[in-house]
Scaffold this motif. Structure first.
Motif, PDB file in Angstrom:
ATOM      1  N   UNK A  93       0.826  -1.209   0.000  1.00 15.86           N
ATOM      2  CA  UNK A  93       0.000   0.000   0.000  1.00 15.86           C
ATOM      3  C   UNK A  93       0.862   1.260   0.000  1.00 15.86           C
ATOM      4  N   UNK A  94       1.949   1.211   0.762  1.00 15.15           N
ATOM      5  CA  UNK A  94       2.836   2.374   0.813  1.00 15.15           C
ATOM      6  C   UNK A  94       3.456   2.642  -0.555  1.00 15.15           C
ATOM      7  N   UNK A  95       3.851   1.613  -1.258  1.00 15.02           N
ATOM      8  CA  UNK A  95       4.429   1.793  -2.594  1.00 15.02           C
ATOM      9  C   UNK A  95       3.429   2.428  -3.547  1.00 15.02           C
ATOM     10  N   UNK A  96       2.133   2.084  -3.397  1.00 12.71           N
ATOM     11  CA  UNK A  96       1.121   2.719  -4.247  1.00 12.71           C
ATOM     12  C   UNK A  96       0.987   4.205  -3.934  1.00 12.71           C
ATOM     13  N   UNK A  97       1.100   4.539  -2.633  1.00 12.14           N
ATOM     14  CA  UNK A  97       1.053   5.957  -2.243  1.00 12.14           C
ATOM     15  C   UNK A  97       2.249   6.700  -2.829  1.00 12.14           C
ATOM     16  N   UNK A  98       3.422   6.090  -2.754  1.00  6.89           N
ATOM     17  CA  UNK A  98       4.623   6.707  -3.319  1.00  6.89           C
ATOM     18  C   UNK A  98       4.456   6.928  -4.818  1.00  6.89           C
ATOM     19  N   UNK A  99       3.950   5.924  -5.523  1.00  6.86           N
ATOM     20  CA  UNK A  99       3.742   6.051  -6.964  1.00  6.86           C
ATOM     21  C   UNK A  99       2.781   7.186  -7.293  1.00  6.86           C
ATOM     22  N   UNK A 100       1.732   7.321  -6.477  1.00 10.71           N
ATOM     23  CA  UNK A 100       0.745   8.372  -6.726  1.00 10.71           C
ATOM     24  C   UNK A 100       1.346   9.756  -6.518  1.00 10.71           C
ATOM     25  N   UNK A 133       6.090  11.347   2.631  1.00 15.07           N
ATOM     26  CA  UNK A 133       6.313  10.145   1.821  1.00 15.07           C
ATOM     27  C   UNK A 133       7.800   9.933   1.547  1.00 15.07           C
ATOM     28  N   UNK A 134       8.541  10.993   1.330  1.00 15.58           N
ATOM     29  CA  UNK A 134       9.952  10.868   0.963  1.00 15.58           C
ATOM     30  C   UNK A 134      10.800  10.441   2.158  1.00 15.58           C
ATOM     31  N   UNK A 135      10.460  10.947   3.336  1.00 12.10           N
ATOM     32  CA  UNK A 135      11.149  10.488   4.542  1.00 12.10           C
ATOM     33  C   UNK A 135      10.818   9.018   4.809  1.00 12.10           C
ATOM     34  N   UNK A 136       9.569   8.672   4.649  1.00  8.68           N
ATOM     35  CA  UNK A 136       9.154   7.288   4.900  1.00  8.68           C
ATOM     36  C   UNK A 136       9.833   6.329   3.926  1.00  8.68           C
ATOM     37  N   UNK A 137       9.931   6.722   2.677  1.00  4.88           N
ATOM     38  CA  UNK A 137      10.589   5.855   1.691  1.00  4.88           C
ATOM     39  C   UNK A 137      12.062   5.664   2.036  1.00  4.88           C
ATOM     40  N   UNK A 138      12.725   6.748   2.461  1.00  2.97           N
ATOM     41  CA  UNK A 138      14.137   6.659   2.835  1.00  2.97           C
ATOM     42  C   UNK A 138      14.335   5.723   4.024  1.00  2.97           C
ATOM     43  N   UNK A 139      13.531   5.901   5.080  1.00  2.56           N
ATOM     44  CA  UNK A 139      13.685   5.088   6.286  1.00  2.56           C
ATOM     45  C   UNK A 139      13.277   3.648   6.039  1.00  2.56           C
ATOM     46  N   UNK A 140      12.212   3.437   5.269  1.00  2.00           N
ATOM     47  CA  UNK A 140      11.781   2.072   4.974  1.00  2.00           C
ATOM     48  C   UNK A 140      12.877   1.289   4.265  1.00  2.00           C
ATOM     49  N   UNK A 141      13.586   1.934   3.352  1.00  2.00           N
ATOM     50  CA  UNK A 141      14.696   1.268   2.665  1.00  2.00           C
ATOM     51  C   UNK A 141      15.826   0.930   3.611  1.00  2.00           C
ATOM     52  N   UNK A 142      16.152   1.860   4.526  1.00  2.00           N
ATOM     53  CA  UNK A 142      17.209   1.601   5.505  1.00  2.00           C
ATOM     54  C   UNK A 142      16.825   0.459   6.447  1.00  2.00           C
ATOM     55  N   UNK A 143      15.567   0.454   6.918  1.00  2.00           N
ATOM     56  CA  UNK A 143      15.119  -0.578   7.844  1.00  2.00           C
ATOM     57  C   UNK A 143      15.091  -1.949   7.160  1.00  2.00           C
ATOM     58  N   UNK A 144      14.707  -1.976   5.902  1.00  2.00           N
ATOM     59  CA  UNK A 144      14.672  -3.255   5.164  1.00  2.00           C
ATOM     60  C   UNK A 144      16.044  -3.919   5.132  1.00  2.00           C
ATOM     61  N   UNK A 145      17.102  -3.088   5.074  1.00  2.00           N
ATOM     62  CA  UNK A 145      18.466  -3.621   5.089  1.00  2.00           C
ATOM     63  C   UNK A 145      18.880  -4.009   6.511  1.00  2.00           C
ATOM     64  N   UNK A 146      18.601  -3.125   7.479  1.00  2.00           N
ATOM     65  CA  UNK A 146      19.052  -3.347   8.844  1.00  2.00           C
ATOM     66  C   UNK A 146      18.380  -4.548   9.507  1.00  2.00           C
ATOM     67  N   UNK A 147      17.119  -4.792   9.182  1.00  2.00           N
ATOM     68  CA  UNK A 147      16.398  -5.861   9.883  1.00  2.00           C
ATOM     69  C   UNK A 147      16.907  -7.252   9.526  1.00  2.00           C
ATOM     70  N   UNK A 148      17.744  -7.355   8.499  1.00  2.00           N
ATOM     71  CA  UNK A 148      18.332  -8.641   8.111  1.00  2.00           C
ATOM     72  C   UNK A 148      19.667  -8.898   8.817  1.00  2.00           C
TER      73      UNK A 148
END
Length: 258
Positions: free
Chosen positions: A92-99, A133-148
């Motif tokens: 859902x977040x990716x759809x918001x970013x695309x919009x 949206x831009x802050x959320x996209x930046x942090x979501x990408x960082x968290x996706x890497x860190x959580x692994x």
């Protein structure tokens, strides 16, 4: 830091720097060029341009803070949750970013401000609706890497709750990216606020704001260039200050520099 220090001094203590009242008319000094009495000249109402440029720091730094603070805080929170949990929330977040990125940002902000009505409050709401949206996209990408990484897995094995892992372990490791982006975004926010002020959608005359000053001087460029040039220089220098601080943070926080 010197640029930022001067900006903060001008914002909190403008009377220390500018001796004139930025709203006082002086019909005996209409459209006078820079002199010892009026360092940046006067406008078509005899108002001191130096005083108006200095007092405008208060409004434009307020714009820089208020248009970025909510997007930064809310976007960071949303990015943490989306990046950690993924799944439907991430889709859902990716759809918001695309919009959002489909349309030019300035056009979206202008459209929202036009609906809400001109003014600083409308501008803060419009930017807040979009920019998180831009802050959320930046942090979501960082968290996706860190959580692994192993420290997150160790926390899960030790039975830590998701909220503890997110806010006590993931957040400190991704927040630096937000702070760096925030500093750069403040420079863009000043430019955005000045643009809306120029278009008559941000701060309203006779408020001393750089975009308003440039707009009021555009009809006098041939005879009174100082009305427009000096506010423009203030925009460039202040934006440069925030950008340089952002670049310095990138270098200072880079791994291996400590």
């Amino acid at each position: 830091m010197l640029i930022l220090l001067f900006s903060l001094t001008a914002a909190f203590f403008p009377a220390w720097i500018a001796p004139h009242d930025p709203l006082q008319f002086d019909y005996s000094a209409i459209l006078k060029g820079p002199t010892a009495q009026h360092l940046f000249g006067t406008d078509n109402f005899g108002r001191d341009i130096f005083a108006r440029v200095i007092y405008a720091y208060r409004i434009d730094l307020q714009i820089a803070l208020f248009t970025t603070l909510f997007p930064m805080l809310f976007g960071t929170l949303a990015g943490l949750l989306v990046g950690f949990y993924g799944g439907i929330a991430e889709t859902l977040f990716q759809r918001v970013v695309d919009a959002v990125i489909t349309f030019p940002l300035l056009v979206l902000v202008i459209a929202i401000v036009a609906i809400l009505g001109p003014g600083l409050k409308s501008m803060y709401i419009a930017v807040g609706i979009i920019y998180w949206v831009f802050y959320a996209r930046l942090i979501a990408g960082e968290v996706s890497v860190q959580k692994r990484l192993d420290y997150v897995a160790a926390g899960q094995v030790m039975g830590y709750s998701h909220l503890r892992i997110i806010f006590r372990h993931l957040l400190p490791n991704v927040v630096t990216a937000t702070l760096v982006y925030w500093m750069t975004d403040m420079a863009l926010a000043i430019l955005l606020g000045s643009s809306l002020g120029y278009l008559g959608l941000g701060a309203q005359p006779p408020t001393a704001e750089w975009g308003v000053l440039i707009s009021s001087g555009k009809n006098f460029m041939d005879t009174a260039w100082w009305i427009t040039i000096f506010p423009g220089v203030a925009i460039v220098l202040t934006g440069l200050g925030f950008s340089l601080i952002g670049d310095a943070l990138v270098e200072w926080l880079r791994p291996g520099n400590h």
